[in-house]
Enzyme design. Structure first.
Site, PDB file in Angstrom:
ATOM      1  N   ASN A  33      13.138   0.872 -21.371  1.00 43.34           N
ATOM      2  CA  ASN A  33      14.033   0.022 -20.592  1.00 43.34           C
ATOM      3  C   ASN A  33      14.117   0.634 -19.188  1.00 43.34           C
ATOM      4  OD1 ASN A  33      16.055  -1.518 -19.518  1.00 43.34           O
ATOM      5  ND2 ASN A  33      17.586  -1.036 -21.084  1.00 43.34           N
ATOM      6  N   GLU A  38      19.744  -3.887 -29.217  1.00 47.68           N
ATOM      7  CA  GLU A  38      18.686  -4.542 -28.444  1.00 47.68           C
ATOM      8  C   GLU A  38      17.352  -3.808 -28.597  1.00 47.68           C
ATOM      9  OE1 GLU A  38      21.799  -4.409 -25.411  1.00 47.68           O
ATOM     10  OE2 GLU A  38      20.821  -6.137 -24.503  1.00 47.68           O
ATOM     11  N   HIS A  49      21.153 -10.865 -21.642  1.00 45.29           N
ATOM     12  CA  HIS A  49      21.540 -10.231 -22.914  1.00 45.29           C
ATOM     13  C   HIS A  49      20.944 -10.995 -24.099  1.00 45.29           C
ATOM     14  CE1 HIS A  49      25.454  -8.787 -20.748  1.00 45.29           C
ATOM     15  NE2 HIS A  49      24.567  -7.811 -20.738  1.00 45.29           N
ATOM     16  N   ARG A  88      11.664  -3.767 -22.274  1.00 46.54           N
ATOM     17  CA  ARG A  88      12.694  -4.744 -21.942  1.00 46.54           C
ATOM     18  C   ARG A  88      12.401  -5.256 -20.527  1.00 46.54           C
ATOM     19  NH1 ARG A  88      19.220  -3.781 -21.584  1.00 46.54           N
ATOM     20  NH2 ARG A  88      19.734  -5.942 -21.243  1.00 46.54           N
ATOM     21  N   ARG A  96      31.571  -6.888 -11.732  1.00 47.82           N
ATOM     22  CA  ARG A  96      31.149  -8.208 -11.236  1.00 47.82           C
ATOM     23  C   ARG A  96      32.298  -9.207 -11.326  1.00 47.82           C
ATOM     24  NH1 ARG A  96      26.352  -8.057 -15.175  1.00 47.82           N
ATOM     25  NH2 ARG A  96      24.928  -6.588 -14.177  1.00 47.82           N
TER      26      ARG A  96
END
Ligand code: AMP
Length: 402
Positions: A7, A385, A180, A91, A242
């Site tokens: 990743n 994940e 996601h 990823r 965010r």
């Protein structure tokens, strides 16, 4: 088969090695400050031993070479030679509309990832660097790209179109993509399995991925029908730093008031808003909980805004699917913060959604949180994940070798 999962971020690179014969993690670690002075890597063996490598990494190629050094380290490594690694799964943040599933990397795939760099300007170049560094360092070993956006490609047009001039979509790829995806896919599939509804086209789940970045998905019959993040991960519920969805007119108004340009404004929306902006204290939910307990009203307000926006999303996704059978909480906040979970479903009893406070006193393991016999099952399912990436990699590589 042993599979390396990568990743890659703009200045970091995380990795795990899986033994897919048993789906166990052999080791994991991460490189930090790639391309910045004082870079280092931390490597953790599954038996608990750790080693830190303080070494200069000027680019992702250096980082990958250091990962290989750790994996073959006689002291703490997990393989004798790198040729014991059968494949690498990467990823990749943005797959645009081109990639609706994971895929074995070839030149055309790399070109496809390159084409959507404007949509993922920080991540996609880093993901490509990770792929290219592995190609160079282990030629001939299959590489697989697993996209954060792919699971959401089943959304109907009514869910992914923004009401903007249509040519923004046709010319500039402006639409909702969602992120996601591997997490929403994993926990929604686990929910179907745990509820005994695998393969049922009518099984309706709302998945709540609540972490530093947070997103929701409506998943019907295993397919995503709506999700809260948009063309970028900025849209949806407010997050650690965010803003989530806001009135777009705020941008011009605040830019006029402050003299900020659009890049500074966007930076504020991504890095200085959300829980951090509201509380003025931290983006971390643990700090906000502590602040709230100590009487800090802005910490309480930040958590209040978060749970309220989340509650509205759960209810609206039930409406989008014409019902809901299961709500799943996952990721850092969803797996650890019982107060957020409890308050996010408060007032949803009219829809059959509620949490038993005693059952909610749980962390980090699969658990049923709804009361016995509830119409809607509320579950906590730790996400994984990396396992999704390793499974997809194994499946594609095995199929290609037949
Ligand atoms: P993630 O992005 O999924 O890794 O989630 C990271 C976030 O989870 C952190 O920024 C924290 O806000 C939150 N988190 C992690 N552990 C806890 C905990 N024990 N209690 C509350 N929140 C937590």
């Amino acid at each position: 088969m042993k599979i390396l999962v990568i990743n890659a971020g703009s200045s970091s690179l995380k990795y795990q090695v899986f033994d897919m014969d048993h789906e166990t993690v052999l080791c994991k670690g991460g490189c930090e400050r790639i391309g910045i002075p004082d870079s280092f890597m931390t490597h953790k063996h599954a038996d608990g031993r750790k080693k830190e490598y303080k070494q200069d990494m000027k680019d992702h190629g250096d980082a990958i070479r250091l990962v290989f050094q750790a994996l073959t380290d006689p002291e703490i490594g997990v393989v004798k030679h790198m040729d014991e690694i059968g494949a690498v799964g990467h990823r990749v943040l943005h797959g645009g509309e081109k990639f609706t599933a994971s895929t074995i990397v070839n030149e055309a795939v790399k070109e496809g990832i390159r084409e959507v760099i404007p949509l993922g300007p920080l991540h996609n170049p880093a993901n490509l660097k990770g792929i290219e560094a592995c190609e160079q360092a282990m030629p001939g070993v299959p590489q697989v790209a697993v996209f954060d956006t792919a699971f959401h490609q089943t959304m109907p047009r009514r869910a992914y179109m923004y009401a903007l001039p249509y040519e923004y979509y046709t010319k500039y790829m402006v639409r909702r993509y969602g992120f996601h995806g591997s997490s929403h896919r994993y926990v929604s599939a686990e929910a179907a399995r745990l509820c005994g509804r695998e393969g049922d086209p009518e099984f309706k789940v709302v998945t709540c991925h609540l972490g530093n970045g947070s997103s929701f998905a409506a998943v019907k019959g295993g397919k995503c029908v709506d999700t809260s993040m948009g063309i970028t991960p900025l849209e949806g519920i407010p997050m650690g730093t965010r803003s989530g969805s806001i009135d777009p007119a705020i941008l011009e108004y605040v830019m006029d008031k402050t003299g900020m340009d659009i890049h500074e404004m966007t930076n504020v929306l991504n890095k200085k808003s959300g829980m951090l902006g509201l509380s003025g204290v931290s983006s971390d939910f643990r700090d906000l909980e502590k602040g709230m307990e100590e009487g800090d009203d802005r910490c309480a307000m930040a958590r209040g805004v978060f749970v309220y926006q989340g509650r509205k999303l759960i209810a609206s996704y039930a409406a989008a699917m014409g019902g809901v059978d299961c709500v799943v909480f996952t990721a850092g906040v969803g797996e650890n913060d019982g107060d957020v979970r409890q308050r996010m479903v408060e007032g949803l009893e009219f829809m059959g959604i509620s949490i038993d406070p005693e059952r909610n006193n749980v962390r980090g393991k699969v658990a049923e949180l709804s009361p016995e016999g509830a119409r809607v099952k509320v579950l906590m399912i730790p996400t994984n994940e990396e396992l999704v990436i390793a499974r997809d990699t194994l499946a594609l590589v095995t199929a290609s070798q037949k």
